[in-house]
Design a protein around this motif. Structure first.
Motif, PDB file in Angstrom:
ATOM      1  N   THR A 167    -139.271 -62.742   1.352  1.00  0.00           N
ATOM      2  CA  THR A 167    -137.553 -63.473   1.151  1.00  0.00           C
ATOM      3  C   THR A 167    -137.080 -62.394   0.375  1.00  0.00           C
TER       4      THR A 167
ATOM      5  N   LEU B 229    -136.665 -59.019   0.815  1.00  0.00           N
ATOM      6  CA  LEU B 229    -135.852 -57.491   1.319  1.00  0.00           C
ATOM      7  C   LEU B 229    -134.701 -57.795   1.943  1.00  0.00           C
ATOM      8  N   ARG B 230    -134.105 -56.760   1.703  1.00  0.00           N
ATOM      9  CA  ARG B 230    -132.998 -56.396   2.121  1.00  0.00           C
ATOM     10  C   ARG B 230    -132.547 -56.209   3.352  1.00  0.00           C
TER      11      ARG B 230
ATOM     12  N   HIS C  31    -133.869 -56.873   7.208  1.00  0.00           N
ATOM     13  CA  HIS C  31    -135.105 -57.626   7.676  1.00  0.00           C
ATOM     14  C   HIS C  31    -135.509 -56.707   9.009  1.00  0.00           C
ATOM     15  N   PRO C  32    -136.847 -55.977   9.096  1.00  0.00           N
ATOM     16  CA  PRO C  32    -136.861 -55.615  10.804  1.00  0.00           C
ATOM     17  C   PRO C  32    -137.785 -56.806  11.622  1.00  0.00           C
ATOM     18  N   PHE C  33    -138.295 -57.888  10.636  1.00  0.00           N
ATOM     19  CA  PHE C  33    -138.726 -58.771  11.565  1.00  0.00           C
ATOM     20  C   PHE C  33    -137.516 -59.639  11.550  1.00  0.00           C
TER      21      PHE C  33
END
Lengths: 124, 179
Positions: free
Chosen positions: B103, B105-106, B108-110
């Motif tokens: 939550t 993360l600036r 999201h790769p995902f």
């Protein structure tokens, strides 16, 4: 930040990597020659007892849970249990050395013995 | 920490309580599904993770802790044994740690697909760790099956969240888009 709502490349890479890891773990377990089974042990909170793999049924009690363990054709399975989880029954038949059935509520571990087990693999 | 207006606090409390109710229903659905036909001990779909993930991204990790801990305690009181409480709690704790990071993360790769697979893997790793502590190496043999199950079940819940996420998180997505 809210995650994306469409599958990304990173999603796919993560899934594939984890699947490959699962496959590798499975293959390594399969390829490692477990040797021949020579019996099994039943570990309860009261101690460990060894048995041979001759056909028969045993009643085991641990922590208020009663299991019926059935041995047939060199395989061991829990055929009855009075605990609601039933995970031990779900495990099915075990026959290779090192394989185990765990009854968590009864703190019972049924384990096939024999072969040359690599002690490095035993954790805990 | 900024104080929320009482209106928003009440809304958040109500939403968390609703999510807890949802998590409990999903636990029940999971317990009723005849999945014990599969030869994977303790196999579950991980449906309650839907509610916990929504709580984490809608409000924050503290709300996810509330939903997860509430669900684990209430399912324990309703159906389960003390040992399964240990398993759920160790799996749940690892998931919450994961969500705490995710939550924050600036970028999201995902999508939710990857997030859910990560959460499912963390849940099963926590349970496997608890099993190893309680029963020694006997439990480690299940690792490949649990990992496979994590990917499949995580994919399922992740796809559900990908499909519904746009609506569930509309307000937050708009805010982030504007920022």
């Amino acid at each position: 930040m809210i995650p994306k709502r469409k599958i990304t490349a990173a999603d796919a890479i993560l899934a594939v990597l984890l699947l490959l890891l699962a496959g590798a773990l499975f293959l390594s377990a399969l390829l490692r020659d477990p040797g021949t089974a020579d019996g099994f042990t039943i570990e309860t909170p009261d101690g460990v007892t060894s048995y041979s793999l001759t056909n028969g049924t045993y009643r085991v009690e641990g922590n208020g849970v009663t299991l019926t363990v059935t041995v047939s054709d060199g395989g061991v399975a829990v055929t009855e249990s009075d605990c609601p989880d039933g995970i031990c029954r779900q495990t099915g038949i075990i026959r290779r050395p090192g394989e185990a059935i765990i009854c968590a509520p009864g703190r019972i571990v049924i384990r096939i013995t024999g072969g040359e087990r690599d002690e490095d693999f035993i954790l805990g | 920490m900024k104080t929320l207006s009482s209106d928003r606090r009440v809304r958040r409390l109500a939403a968390d309580a609703a999510l807890l109710g949802l998590a409990l229903i999903l636990s029940f659905v999971e317990a009723v599904l005849p999945l014990d036909l599969l030869p994977i001990p303790g196999f579950r779909l991980g449906l309650p993770n839907l509610a916990i993930t929504v709580a984490a991204f809608l409000f924050g990790p503290a709300d996810a802790v509330f939903v997860s801990a509430g669900r684990i305690l209430i399912t324990y009181l309703l159906f389960a044994s003390p040992v399964s409480l240990v398993f759920s709690a160790s799996g749940g704790a690892l998931v919450l740690l994961g969500l705490f990071v995710l939550t924050r993360l600036r970028r999201h790769p995902f999508s939710f697909f990857g997030v859910s697979i990560l959460c499912a893997t963390l849940h099963n790793s926590g349970q496997l760790t608890a099993a190893s502590v309680l029963f020694g190496g006997a439990a480690v043999g299940y690792a490949p099956f649990l990992l496979l199950a994590s990917v499949l079940c995580g994919a399922l819940t992740g796809l559900l969240l990908n499909l519904t996420g746009e609506r569930i998180f509309r307000a937050r997505i708009q805010k982030e888009g504007a920022a």
